[in-house]
Design a protein around this motif. Sequence first.
Motif, PDB file in Angstrom:
ATOM      1  N   GLY A 118      -2.737  -7.194  37.540  1.00 19.54           N
ATOM      2  CA  GLY A 118      -1.738  -6.867  36.523  1.00 19.54           C
ATOM      3  C   GLY A 118      -2.035  -7.521  35.185  1.00 19.54           C
ATOM      4  N   PHE A 119      -2.650  -8.723  35.241  1.00 17.38           N
ATOM      5  CA  PHE A 119      -2.940  -9.475  34.014  1.00 17.38           C
ATOM      6  C   PHE A 119      -4.021  -8.791  33.176  1.00 17.38           C
ATOM      7  N   LEU A 120      -4.797  -7.884  33.757  1.00 12.35           N
ATOM      8  CA  LEU A 120      -5.820  -7.158  33.002  1.00 12.35           C
ATOM      9  C   LEU A 120      -5.217  -6.437  31.798  1.00 12.35           C
ATOM     10  N   PHE A 121      -3.950  -6.051  31.903  1.00 10.31           N
ATOM     11  CA  PHE A 121      -3.305  -5.297  30.831  1.00 10.31           C
ATOM     12  C   PHE A 121      -2.832  -6.188  29.688  1.00 10.31           C
ATOM     13  N   VAL A 122      -2.688  -7.497  29.954  1.00  8.65           N
ATOM     14  CA  VAL A 122      -2.101  -8.387  28.943  1.00  8.65           C
ATOM     15  C   VAL A 122      -3.013  -8.593  27.732  1.00  8.65           C
ATOM     16  N   PRO A 123      -4.280  -9.061  27.899  1.00  4.72           N
ATOM     17  CA  PRO A 123      -5.156  -9.204  26.723  1.00  4.72           C
ATOM     18  C   PRO A 123      -5.386  -7.877  26.011  1.00  4.72           C
ATOM     19  N   MET A 124      -5.455  -6.800  26.783  1.00  2.05           N
ATOM     20  CA  MET A 124      -5.606  -5.475  26.203  1.00  2.05           C
ATOM     21  C   MET A 124      -4.455  -5.171  25.250  1.00  2.05           C
ATOM     22  N   SER A 125      -3.245  -5.521  25.679  1.00  3.16           N
ATOM     23  CA  SER A 125      -2.059  -5.277  24.856  1.00  3.16           C
ATOM     24  C   SER A 125      -2.048  -6.155  23.609  1.00  3.16           C
ATOM     25  N   ILE A 126      -2.415  -7.420  23.772  1.00  8.22           N
ATOM     26  CA  ILE A 126      -2.387  -8.356  22.645  1.00  8.22           C
ATOM     27  C   ILE A 126      -3.413  -7.971  21.587  1.00  8.22           C
ATOM     28  N   ILE A 127      -4.639  -7.674  22.029  1.00  7.01           N
ATOM     29  CA  ILE A 127      -5.687  -7.271  21.085  1.00  7.01           C
ATOM     30  C   ILE A 127      -5.294  -5.972  20.395  1.00  7.01           C
ATOM     31  N   GLY A 128      -4.789  -5.025  21.174  1.00  5.43           N
ATOM     32  CA  GLY A 128      -4.356  -3.759  20.591  1.00  5.43           C
ATOM     33  C   GLY A 128      -3.279  -3.954  19.545  1.00  5.43           C
ATOM     34  N   LEU A 129      -2.371  -4.894  19.813  1.00  5.16           N
ATOM     35  CA  LEU A 129      -1.273  -5.155  18.880  1.00  5.16           C
ATOM     36  C   LEU A 129      -1.779  -5.775  17.583  1.00  5.16           C
ATOM     37  N   VAL A 130      -2.531  -6.871  17.689  1.00  3.71           N
ATOM     38  CA  VAL A 130      -2.960  -7.628  16.507  1.00  3.71           C
ATOM     39  C   VAL A 130      -3.989  -6.850  15.692  1.00  3.71           C
ATOM     40  N   VAL A 131      -5.048  -6.390  16.351  1.00  2.00           N
ATOM     41  CA  VAL A 131      -6.136  -5.715  15.642  1.00  2.00           C
ATOM     42  C   VAL A 131      -5.687  -4.381  15.067  1.00  2.00           C
ATOM     43  N   SER A 132      -4.939  -3.617  15.851  1.00  2.00           N
ATOM     44  CA  SER A 132      -4.503  -2.301  15.378  1.00  2.00           C
ATOM     45  C   SER A 132      -3.593  -2.418  14.156  1.00  2.00           C
ATOM     46  N   PHE A 133      -2.703  -3.422  14.145  1.00  2.00           N
ATOM     47  CA  PHE A 133      -1.833  -3.619  12.986  1.00  2.00           C
ATOM     48  C   PHE A 133      -2.654  -3.915  11.737  1.00  2.00           C
ATOM     49  N   TYR A 134      -3.625  -4.792  11.874  1.00  2.00           N
ATOM     50  CA  TYR A 134      -4.447  -5.169  10.720  1.00  2.00           C
ATOM     51  C   TYR A 134      -5.243  -3.971  10.202  1.00  2.00           C
ATOM     52  N   LEU A 135      -5.894  -3.259  11.107  1.00  2.00           N
ATOM     53  CA  LEU A 135      -6.738  -2.138  10.691  1.00  2.00           C
ATOM     54  C   LEU A 135      -5.909  -0.963  10.180  1.00  2.00           C
ATOM     55  N   ALA A 136      -4.718  -0.776  10.736  1.00  2.00           N
ATOM     56  CA  ALA A 136      -3.846   0.285  10.231  1.00  2.00           C
ATOM     57  C   ALA A 136      -3.427  -0.003   8.798  1.00  2.00           C
ATOM     58  N   SER A 137      -3.100  -1.276   8.522  1.00  2.00           N
ATOM     59  CA  SER A 137      -2.758  -1.662   7.153  1.00  2.00           C
ATOM     60  C   SER A 137      -3.934  -1.431   6.213  1.00  2.00           C
ATOM     61  N   LEU A 138      -5.141  -1.731   6.702  1.00  2.00           N
ATOM     62  CA  LEU A 138      -6.343  -1.530   5.903  1.00  2.00           C
ATOM     63  C   LEU A 138      -6.578  -0.038   5.626  1.00  2.00           C
ATOM     64  N   SER A 139      -6.319   0.799   6.619  1.00  2.00           N
ATOM     65  CA  SER A 139      -6.514   2.240   6.418  1.00  2.00           C
ATOM     66  C   SER A 139      -5.523   2.799   5.399  1.00  2.00           C
ATOM     67  N   ASP A 140      -4.307   2.222   5.363  1.00  2.00           N
ATOM     68  CA  ASP A 140      -3.330   2.645   4.346  1.00  2.00           C
ATOM     69  C   ASP A 140      -3.808   2.269   2.949  1.00  2.00           C
ATOM     70  N   LYS A 141      -4.413   1.092   2.819  1.00  2.00           N
ATOM     71  CA  LYS A 141      -4.902   0.650   1.513  1.00  2.00           C
ATOM     72  C   LYS A 141      -6.088   1.492   1.048  1.00  2.00           C
ATOM     73  N   TRP A 142      -6.994   1.823   1.980  1.00  2.00           N
ATOM     74  CA  TRP A 142      -8.163   2.622   1.626  1.00  2.00           C
ATOM     75  C   TRP A 142      -7.807   4.093   1.431  1.00  2.00           C
ATOM     76  N   GLY A 143      -6.735   4.528   2.111  1.00  2.00           N
ATOM     77  CA  GLY A 143      -6.398   5.944   2.069  1.00  2.00           C
ATOM     78  C   GLY A 143      -7.348   6.788   2.896  1.00  2.00           C
ATOM     79  N   LYS A 144      -8.023   6.167   3.877  1.00  2.00           N
ATOM     80  CA  LYS A 144      -8.969   6.870   4.736  1.00  2.00           C
ATOM     81  C   LYS A 144      -8.666   6.539   6.197  1.00  2.00           C
ATOM     82  N   ARG A 145      -8.863   7.529   7.077  1.00  2.00           N
ATOM     83  CA  ARG A 145      -8.649   7.303   8.514  1.00  2.00           C
ATOM     84  C   ARG A 145      -9.929   7.507   9.333  1.00  2.00           C
TER      85      ARG A 145
END
Length: 403
Positions: free
Chosen positions: A58-85
Amino acid sequence: MSKTENSFVSGIKIVFTDRDFRTIFISLFIIGLSVGGFMPYLTVWATNTLHATSFQAGFLFVPMSIIGLVVSFYLASLSDKWGKRKPFIIWALLIGTISRMPLAFTHSYTIALVLLAIGGFNAFSFFFALLNDFIVKKQESKSQAGTITGTVRMAFSQGYIFGPMLGALIIDHGGYTLLFLLSGLLSLATLGWVLFALKEESMPQTSVHGSSKAPAGIPSVLIAVFVAALFIFAGDSGRSMYLPLYITDTLKQSVSIVGILFTVTSVFELVFMPLGGYFSDKIGVKRFFIIGIACQVLYFILTSLHLPLSGLIVLQVFYAFILSATMGVGMVYAQSLSPRQIGLATTAYMTAIQTSAVVSSLAMGSLVSVIPLPSTFYILAVFSVISGVMFLFMKQKSAEEMS
């Protein structure tokens, strides 16, 4: 054909006749196949191949969730600034391939944990951010945004219907090695399709919520969106984790009945996803979304009443309608709360799915040994009420208000 039917059908037709919408539709279908093919069997693979304990699996899902949360938020913000996806989609698909294929050969729990954590950064939310960009760019599609989004969301559902069946077939004939290899190849195939079909000249580089005007940081409304969505999807995760136990332990039914009930929901999703999007276009995104959350509360209350199997079958059809609001229209509503940060808004909503399992397992897992299993669904009803109240008091903004 009535005016209502014509409007509904034309919204679906746009997805399949417009090259850009069609490209996203096909991409999400392949991703659904890839993720649906291996994700349901991940814990079984961990216990059988890696000899992991139930907790470790069950713990296999925990780091996956944390990385997805932190990294995705940062990169999504970056994509908004660049205006590119597109660059972010390409890298996410490439990382998905790199993280998944080595799982076919590893027998180390630690390596598996690292690989799955890396794979937590996915392309899913970037595709829906790009979808919104195209809807804004193609002015004639704005009045049918819900129908278009629901239809495209249906593509992932279709992939997720056939993915588990395909995964079971692959495991029977080639084992988990072949399963992870093919899952990685599907991610690679999506990457190839994006490179071929998503043409640079059609890409909306900037829009009304353009990169130059995107504010820095994460606005408080999107933090609230993430928290509220977390409660919605904690309910959905709790259903996925504990409804099978309800069916097998309380109702004394076979495991095959579990598969049938979940398939019923998935099949009816194909109807309700575009239909829910259409009705949200007609009565308003927020109104339809809140109705969907209210129906989710009702679903969990009814599920807790020790219903017979026939009652649960009816409820699974009802839940397909609920998913059209929470999974489809809810994302459109989240985007409307911060129209100049579409990537970040989409990510705030979608990453709640990844972290929701932790909330529901903590909440229900601690009580399932104390109170009857059906009664634990009252907890999920409370989660839905909290989410509905939070979303009810959030104010939609137009792009003009934000500029």
